[in-house]
Design an enzyme around this catalytic site. Structure first.
Site, short mmCIF file in Angstrom:
data_model
loop_
_atom_site.label_atom_id
_atom_site.label_comp_id
_atom_site.label_asym_id
_atom_site.label_seq_id
_atom_site.Cartn_x
_atom_site.Cartn_y
_atom_site.Cartn_z
N ASN A 163 -9.94 0.14 0.03
CA ASN A 163 -8.48 0.20 0.04
C ASN A 163 -7.94 -0.39 -1.28
O ASN A 163 -8.02 -1.59 -1.49
CB ASN A 163 -7.97 -0.60 1.25
CG ASN A 163 -6.45 -0.62 1.36
OD1 ASN A 163 -5.75 -0.23 0.43
ND2 ASN A 163 -5.96 -1.09 2.49
N HIS A 195 -3.30 7.35 2.40
CA HIS A 195 -3.70 6.00 2.00
C HIS A 195 -5.08 5.74 2.59
O HIS A 195 -5.36 6.10 3.73
CB HIS A 195 -2.67 4.99 2.53
CG HIS A 195 -3.09 3.58 2.31
ND1 HIS A 195 -3.59 3.13 1.10
CD2 HIS A 195 -3.10 2.50 3.14
CE1 HIS A 195 -3.87 1.84 1.21
NE2 HIS A 195 -3.60 1.45 2.44
N CYS A 203 0.82 -1.23 0.00
CA CYS A 203 0.00 0.00 0.00
C CYS A 203 0.84 1.27 0.00
O CYS A 203 0.34 2.35 -0.29
CB CYS A 203 -0.95 0.01 1.19
SG CYS A 203 -2.02 -1.42 1.27
O1 UT7 Z 1 -3.64 -1.07 3.88
C1 UT7 Z 1 -2.81 -1.68 4.81
C2 UT7 Z 1 -3.14 -1.25 6.16
N1 UT7 Z 1 -4.36 -1.87 6.62
C3 UT7 Z 1 -5.00 -1.31 7.60
O2 UT7 Z 1 -4.57 -0.26 8.02
C4 UT7 Z 1 -6.20 -1.98 8.22
C5 UT7 Z 1 -6.16 -1.74 9.70
N2 UT7 Z 1 -7.23 -2.39 10.43
C6 UT7 Z 1 -8.52 -1.98 10.36
O3 UT7 Z 1 -8.88 -1.13 9.57
C7 UT7 Z 1 -9.48 -2.55 11.38
O4 UT7 Z 1 -8.78 -3.22 12.38
C8 UT7 Z 1 -10.54 -3.52 10.77
C9 UT7 Z 1 -11.55 -2.71 9.95
C10 UT7 Z 1 -9.86 -4.55 9.91
C11 UT7 Z 1 -11.31 -4.23 11.88
O5 UT7 Z 1 -11.88 -3.30 12.75
P1 UT7 Z 1 -11.74 -3.51 14.34
O6 UT7 Z 1 -12.53 -2.45 14.97
O7 UT7 Z 1 -10.28 -3.57 14.64
O8 UT7 Z 1 -12.48 -4.90 14.58
P2 UT7 Z 1 -11.90 -6.27 15.16
O9 UT7 Z 1 -10.91 -6.88 14.19
O10 UT7 Z 1 -11.42 -6.04 16.54
O11 UT7 Z 1 -13.19 -7.17 15.17
C12 UT7 Z 1 -14.31 -6.84 15.94
C13 UT7 Z 1 -15.41 -7.86 15.69
C14 UT7 Z 1 -14.94 -9.32 15.78
O12 UT7 Z 1 -15.98 -10.06 16.40
P3 UT7 Z 1 -15.82 -10.49 17.95
O13 UT7 Z 1 -14.59 -11.33 18.00
O14 UT7 Z 1 -15.70 -9.21 18.71
O15 UT7 Z 1 -17.10 -11.22 18.18
C15 UT7 Z 1 -14.87 -9.74 14.32
O16 UT7 Z 1 -15.07 -11.12 14.15
O17 UT7 Z 1 -15.97 -7.71 14.37
C16 UT7 Z 1 -15.98 -8.96 13.71
N3 UT7 Z 1 -15.80 -8.73 12.29
C17 UT7 Z 1 -16.82 -8.52 11.42
N4 UT7 Z 1 -18.15 -8.49 11.59
C18 UT7 Z 1 -18.92 -8.24 10.51
C19 UT7 Z 1 -14.62 -8.66 11.61
N5 UT7 Z 1 -14.87 -8.39 10.31
C20 UT7 Z 1 -16.22 -8.32 10.18
C21 UT7 Z 1 -17.08 -8.07 9.08
N6 UT7 Z 1 -18.41 -8.04 9.31
N7 UT7 Z 1 -16.62 -7.83 7.85
#
Ligand code: UT7
Length: 333
Positions: free
Chosen positions: A288, A258, A113
């Site tokens: 992204n 980004h 990225c």
């Molecule tokens: O380009 C390279 C750089 N990339 C990035 O910078 C990405 C950085 N990360 C992020 O943008 C965020 O961490 C995410 C958008 C990927 C995730 O957001 P988060 O607030 O960190 O959520 P999380 O990973 O802590 O997950 C929270 C919950 C989980 O459920 P439980 O374990 O709390 O029950 C996940 O299983 O959300 C769940 N979850 C989803 N639910 C519905 C994860 N993905 C999804 C989804 N739909 N697509």
């Protein structure tokens, strides 16, 4: 003093648009979750018969047109991509051919990225050194081809597209002020695509005739760990680039970040004291697009007529590797 100026800007997004609701039909997710956690509402997906080089060619052609130049005026093509058409030859060489060019150098950059930010730093250095007068720099990706569409943690986050700039070296004020780049390879396991196909990793060992491993690619990410690191490092690198080139925070007109997650963008903008109107925002519509996201965001504000001569832009990106960086540009077009 010779400075590197952006004299043309272009972008291309594949026709097919996939909404969050469309995605919710293939994987266990919802429009509400994706919007709230990422700011994404839709993404563009490459057509079955298209390649990354096709997206790059279209974006490159638009940037050339915008600069009022033809391919024969260009001294080099550089394509930042993590989703090349093939392992080799380079995507840049294919773009050169598709644009009707010949003879001049063309090569790819891989910094995921951060590829465009790395590319701008590299090309600027080469141009300052007198190696080229005009370069076409493109960020182009088909991320949809390396996603596991069953993994809701990653497949909702990415899209396809390409963005491009034409760079010209001339003895004139403004242009690229300078860049800062970083990488820390110890974080590899938090964000990677180790089964990329075609790929030369041991996972694809074709000598082991029992293996069917030479197969689908899959981005893997520990999202919240990447998130935390990205917010911290982007906050640091934007301050670092300002300090290094003696530019005051108050002189900044635009953040061109980004587009990984609206929450990450907002955190960086806040750190810089910038309002929402001063941030190029495309994450909602493009998701992204990896190396394409910074030039596509630039293209978006440029085509809307929002970028004015003399304004100062800060470009930044964070990527797998981890690789991150920033460029400062005084708009001179
Ligand atoms: O380009 C390279 C750089 N990339 C990035 O910078 C990405 C950085 N990360 C992020 O943008 C965020 O961490 C995410 C958008 C990927 C995730 O957001 P988060 O607030 O960190 O959520 P999380 O990973 O802590 O997950 C929270 C919950 C989980 O459920 P439980 O374990 O709390 O029950 C996940 O299983 O959300 C769940 N979850 C989803 N639910 C519905 C994860 N993905 C999804 C989804 N739909 N697509």
């Amino acid at each position: 003093m010779m400075q590197t100026h952006i004299i043309g800007v272009g972008g291309y997004l594949p026709e097919h648009v996939m909404s969050n609701d469309d995605l919710a039909k293939v994987v266990d997710t919802s429009d509400e979750w994706i919007r709230e956690r990422t700011g994404i509402t839709q993404r563009h997906i490459i057509a079955k018969d298209e390649y990354t080089s096709d997206l790059a060619t279209r974006a490159g052609a638009q940037a050339l047109e915008d600069a009022g130049l033809s391919i024969n005026d260009i001294d080099a093509i550089v394509v930042a991509t993590t989703t090349p058409d093939m392992i080799f030859p380079s995507t840049a060489s294919m773009v050169q051919h598709k644009l009707g060019g010949k003879g001049f150098p063309a090569w790819d950059i891989q910094a995921v990225c951060s590829g465009f930010v790395y590319g701008l730093a590299q090309v600027d250095g080469m141009m300052r050194g007198g190696m080229f007068q005009r370069v076409l720099l493109i960020g182009a990706e088909s991320m949809s081809r390396i996603l596991d569409w069953q993994d809701r943690n990653t497949c909702v986050l990415f899209g396809d597209g390409a963005g491009a700039v034409v760079l010209e070296s001339r003895d004139d004020e403004g242009g690229i002020i300078g860049s800062v780049l970083h990488c820390d390879g110890s974080y590899r396991d938090l964000l990677l695509a180790k089964h990329a196909h075609p790929g030369a990793s041991p996972h694809n060992n074709r000598l082991d005739l029992n293996t069917d491993a030479a197969g689908v690619a899959a981005v893997e990410m520990k999202g919240n760990e990447v998130f935390r690191f990205a917010v911290t490092k982007l906050g640091e690198v934007v301050k670092e680039v300002l300090e290094k080139y003696d530019v005051q925070q108050s002189e900044l007109d635009w953040l061109v970040p980004h587009q990984a997650n609206i929450r990450i963008l907002n955190a960086t903008a806040k750190k810089l004291g910038l309002s929402t109107e001063q941030v190029a925002l495309t994450v909602a519509k493009h998701a992204n697009t990896s190396a394409a996201s910074v030039p596509l965001a630039l293209n978006d504000i440029y085509r809307a007529g929002k970028v004015k001569k003399g304004q100062v832009l800060l470009l930044e990106a964070f990527a797998g590797g981890f690789a991150w960086g920033a460029n400062l540009v005084r708009w001179s077009k």
